[in-house]
Design a protein around this motif. Structure first.
Motif, mmCIF file in Angstrom:
data_model
loop_
_atom_site.group_PDB
_atom_site.id
_atom_site.type_symbol
_atom_site.label_atom_id
_atom_site.label_comp_id
_atom_site.label_asym_id
_atom_site.label_seq_id
_atom_site.Cartn_x
_atom_site.Cartn_y
_atom_site.Cartn_z
ATOM 1 N N SER A 168 0.833 -1.208 0.000
ATOM 2 C CA SER A 168 0.000 0.000 0.000
ATOM 3 C C SER A 168 0.865 1.254 0.000
ATOM 4 O O SER A 168 0.584 2.225 -0.723
ATOM 5 C CB SER A 168 -0.928 -0.002 1.220
ATOM 6 O OG SER A 168 -1.846 -1.074 1.160
ATOM 7 N N ALA A 169 1.927 1.240 0.812
ATOM 8 C CA ALA A 169 2.833 2.389 0.844
ATOM 9 C C ALA A 169 3.528 2.570 -0.502
ATOM 10 O O ALA A 169 3.739 3.703 -0.967
ATOM 11 C CB ALA A 169 3.868 2.204 1.952
ATOM 12 N N ALA A 170 3.871 1.462 -1.144
ATOM 13 C CA ALA A 170 4.542 1.537 -2.447
ATOM 14 C C ALA A 170 3.597 2.040 -3.535
ATOM 15 O O ALA A 170 4.020 2.755 -4.452
ATOM 16 C CB ALA A 170 5.094 0.164 -2.818
ATOM 17 N N ILE A 171 2.329 1.681 -3.439
ATOM 18 C CA ILE A 171 1.343 2.191 -4.402
ATOM 19 C C ILE A 171 1.213 3.704 -4.259
ATOM 20 O O ILE A 171 1.203 4.450 -5.247
ATOM 21 C CB ILE A 171 -0.022 1.499 -4.195
ATOM 22 C CG1 ILE A 171 0.051 0.034 -4.635
ATOM 23 C CG2 ILE A 171 -1.121 2.227 -4.975
ATOM 24 C CD1 ILE A 171 -1.175 -0.777 -4.272
ATOM 25 N N ARG A 172 1.143 4.177 -3.009
ATOM 26 C CA ARG A 172 1.031 5.623 -2.776
ATOM 27 C C ARG A 172 2.263 6.365 -3.280
ATOM 28 O O ARG A 172 2.173 7.516 -3.717
ATOM 29 C CB ARG A 172 0.824 5.893 -1.283
ATOM 30 C CG ARG A 172 -0.520 5.430 -0.742
ATOM 31 C CD ARG A 172 -0.782 5.989 0.644
ATOM 32 N NE ARG A 172 0.175 5.493 1.623
ATOM 33 C CZ ARG A 172 0.011 4.381 2.335
ATOM 34 N NH1 ARG A 172 -1.090 3.644 2.165
ATOM 35 N NH2 ARG A 172 0.920 3.998 3.213
ATOM 36 N N ALA A 173 3.418 5.694 -3.228
ATOM 37 C CA ALA A 173 4.666 6.313 -3.683
ATOM 38 C C ALA A 173 4.924 6.081 -5.170
ATOM 39 O O ALA A 173 5.985 6.461 -5.677
ATOM 40 C CB ALA A 173 5.834 5.766 -2.869
ATOM 41 N N ALA B 105 3.987 -6.966 -2.681
ATOM 42 C CA ALA B 105 5.111 -6.751 -1.760
ATOM 43 C C ALA B 105 6.446 -7.259 -2.307
ATOM 44 O O ALA B 105 7.470 -6.574 -2.163
ATOM 45 C CB ALA B 105 4.804 -7.383 -0.406
ATOM 46 N N PRO B 106 6.509 -8.448 -2.940
ATOM 47 C CA PRO B 106 7.799 -8.888 -3.491
ATOM 48 C C PRO B 106 8.389 -7.912 -4.507
ATOM 49 O O PRO B 106 9.619 -7.769 -4.592
ATOM 50 C CB PRO B 106 7.461 -10.236 -4.140
ATOM 51 C CG PRO B 106 6.285 -10.737 -3.365
ATOM 52 C CD PRO B 106 5.488 -9.506 -3.055
ATOM 53 N N ALA B 107 7.529 -7.225 -5.258
ATOM 54 C CA ALA B 107 8.026 -6.242 -6.226
ATOM 55 C C ALA B 107 8.657 -5.050 -5.514
ATOM 56 O O ALA B 107 9.629 -4.458 -6.004
ATOM 57 C CB ALA B 107 6.885 -5.776 -7.129
ATOM 58 N N VAL B 108 8.128 -4.700 -4.356
ATOM 59 C CA VAL B 108 8.699 -3.603 -3.568
ATOM 60 C C VAL B 108 10.067 -4.015 -3.026
ATOM 61 O O VAL B 108 11.027 -3.233 -3.049
ATOM 62 C CB VAL B 108 7.761 -3.217 -2.409
ATOM 63 C CG1 VAL B 108 8.308 -1.999 -1.660
ATOM 64 C CG2 VAL B 108 6.355 -2.943 -2.918
ATOM 65 N N ILE B 109 10.162 -5.257 -2.552
ATOM 66 C CA ILE B 109 11.440 -5.770 -2.051
ATOM 67 C C ILE B 109 12.476 -5.784 -3.173
ATOM 68 O O ILE B 109 13.631 -5.383 -2.983
ATOM 69 C CB ILE B 109 11.248 -7.176 -1.459
ATOM 70 C CG1 ILE B 109 10.323 -7.110 -0.236
ATOM 71 C CG2 ILE B 109 12.592 -7.794 -1.076
ATOM 72 C CD1 ILE B 109 9.880 -8.456 0.283
ATOM 73 N N GLY C 268 18.060 -0.699 -5.710
ATOM 74 C CA GLY C 268 18.558 0.640 -5.424
ATOM 75 C C GLY C 268 17.509 1.720 -5.317
ATOM 76 O O GLY C 268 17.854 2.903 -5.192
ATOM 77 N N ASN C 269 16.226 1.359 -5.350
ATOM 78 C CA ASN C 269 15.168 2.350 -5.210
ATOM 79 C C ASN C 269 15.114 2.803 -3.748
ATOM 80 O O ASN C 269 14.732 2.035 -2.861
ATOM 81 C CB ASN C 269 13.829 1.745 -5.643
ATOM 82 C CG ASN C 269 12.702 2.766 -5.675
ATOM 83 O OD1 ASN C 269 12.471 3.474 -4.700
ATOM 84 N ND2 ASN C 269 11.989 2.829 -6.796
ATOM 85 N N THR C 270 15.499 4.039 -3.496
ATOM 86 C CA THR C 270 15.602 4.522 -2.114
ATOM 87 C C THR C 270 14.236 4.645 -1.442
ATOM 88 O O THR C 270 14.118 4.439 -0.230
ATOM 89 C CB THR C 270 16.320 5.874 -2.070
ATOM 90 O OG1 THR C 270 15.641 6.808 -2.925
ATOM 91 C CG2 THR C 270 17.767 5.733 -2.529
ATOM 92 N N ALA C 271 13.208 4.985 -2.221
ATOM 93 C CA ALA C 271 11.869 5.085 -1.637
ATOM 94 C C ALA C 271 11.386 3.712 -1.181
ATOM 95 O O ALA C 271 10.804 3.568 -0.093
ATOM 96 C CB ALA C 271 10.897 5.684 -2.649
ATOM 97 N N ALA C 272 11.633 2.692 -1.998
ATOM 98 C CA ALA C 272 11.251 1.328 -1.625
ATOM 99 C C ALA C 272 12.038 0.874 -0.401
ATOM 100 O O ALA C 272 11.488 0.232 0.508
ATOM 101 C CB ALA C 272 11.486 0.377 -2.790
ATOM 102 N N ALA C 273 13.323 1.211 -0.366
ATOM 103 C CA ALA C 273 14.154 0.847 0.789
ATOM 104 C C ALA C 273 13.624 1.498 2.061
ATOM 105 O O ALA C 273 13.614 0.882 3.136
ATOM 106 C CB ALA C 273 15.599 1.256 0.544
ATOM 107 N N GLY C 274 13.163 2.737 1.953
ATOM 108 C CA GLY C 274 12.597 3.425 3.113
ATOM 109 C C GLY C 274 11.329 2.754 3.610
ATOM 110 O O GLY C 274 11.087 2.665 4.824
ATOM 111 N N ILE C 275 10.516 2.271 2.680
ATOM 112 C CA ILE C 275 9.285 1.560 3.056
ATOM 113 C C ILE C 275 9.625 0.280 3.823
ATOM 114 O O ILE C 275 8.986 -0.048 4.831
ATOM 115 C CB ILE C 275 8.449 1.244 1.800
ATOM 116 C CG1 ILE C 275 7.854 2.537 1.239
ATOM 117 C CG2 ILE C 275 7.339 0.236 2.116
ATOM 118 C CD1 ILE C 275 7.178 2.373 -0.107
ATOM 119 N N LEU C 276 10.641 -0.439 3.370
ATOM 120 C CA LEU C 276 11.040 -1.666 4.061
ATOM 121 C C LEU C 276 11.627 -1.367 5.433
ATOM 122 O O LEU C 276 11.397 -2.118 6.391
ATOM 123 C CB LEU C 276 12.043 -2.450 3.215
ATOM 124 C CG LEU C 276 11.556 -2.941 1.850
ATOM 125 C CD1 LEU C 276 12.576 -3.888 1.237
ATOM 126 C CD2 LEU C 276 10.199 -3.617 1.954
#
Length: 280
Positions: free
Chosen positions: A163-168, A187-191, A197-205
């Protein structure tokens, strides 16, 4: 083999339902396994959840080659069935369906603890579609944190991560944004994005790992468990991602024993069905 020799374990969540059958005197020796769709009691409702439970039960008996689909004892662990009222409703439905003579219903984190530790003392953290932490002290006192349902804000869960990744705008929302399973499946796509190297995704994790650590801290504080605390991890997010486990461990400022990974919580259901006196 008569049905009074059989125990049935059923573990259901927001993604799938797994049933296993074993002998009462040998709950670790699985005779058959069956799988069906999701059975989160809160998200999918009693009718859909019980259909999945029965389908998984039938598939397990078929796999075992046993014609009579009845067991002496069963332990059913369902996400979304954490309240006493919900568990009582599950028991009524399971009794009407003839699942077993003795039916025990627990929330989905309890069998993780039973599968990991013979004395059922410690903390279990589950992060799959939803998330929950559950602990038991030596005196039998229990505590839990989270487990409110993915859509209700289970922090650190696959649903929360996606959900956080969709918003971002890191991942594209599924056609039906109200379908928790479809959202959680992202979720696996966010991981993968974080690992690329996606910093926004790393922040979500990072946020997810800290949220999961907070759940464990809440339970440990309430129970005042003695260090080192036995800790068991389960669910697709924690079992399936070494990177998230690493982030979680770094965020967990707690003296704990080496973590135990529980890949099949349904084995804890079998143990609770066969030996309920061991884990009151």
């Amino acid at each position: 083999m008569t049905d009074d020799q059989l125990v049935l374990g059923i573990d259901g969540g927001g993604t799938k339902t797994v049933a296993r059958i074993a002998r009462h005197d040998a709950p670790v020796a699985v005779l058959g396994e069956g799988r069906a769709g999701p059975s989160n009691w809160l998200t999918h409702g009693p009718e859909v959840a019980m259909q999945a439970v029965i389908a998984a039960r039938d598939a397990a008996f078929k796999d075992a080659g046993i014609a009579n689909h009845h067991a002496n004892c069963t332990c059913i662990a369902l996400a979304g069935a954490g309240s006493a009222a919900a568990r009582a409703t599950v028991v009524r439905h399971a009794t009407a369906a003839g699942l077993a003579d003795t039916i025990r219903v627990v929330h989905d984190a309890e069998p993780v603890l039973a599968a990991a530790f013979p004395d059922c003392i410690g903390i279990a953290l589950l992060s799959g579609t939803g998330s929950i932490a559950f602990g038991r002290a030596a005196d039998g006192t229990t505590a839990r944190a989270g487990g409110h349902g993915a859509a209700a804000g289970d922090l650190g869960s696959a649903f929360a991560i996606a959900s956080a990744a969709i918003r971002a705008s890191i991942v594209t929302e599924p056609p039906d944004i109200t379908d928790t399973r479809s959202v959680a499946a992202l979720a696996p796509a966010v991981i993968a994005a974080a690992q690329s190297g996606n910093t926004a995704a790393a922040g979500i994790l990072d946020d997810a790992a800290r949220a999961l650590a907070a759940l464990v801290h809440d339970v440990a504080r309430e129970l005042a468990l003695e260090a080192p605390i036995p800790l068991a991890l389960a669910g697709g997010v924690l079992v399936g991602s070494e990177s998230i486990r690493g982030l979680f461990t770094s965020a967990l400022d707690l003296d704990h024993a080496p973590t135990t990974i529980v890949e099949n919580p349904v084995d804890g259901c079998l143990r609770l069905a066969a030996l309920p006196i061991k884990c009151p």
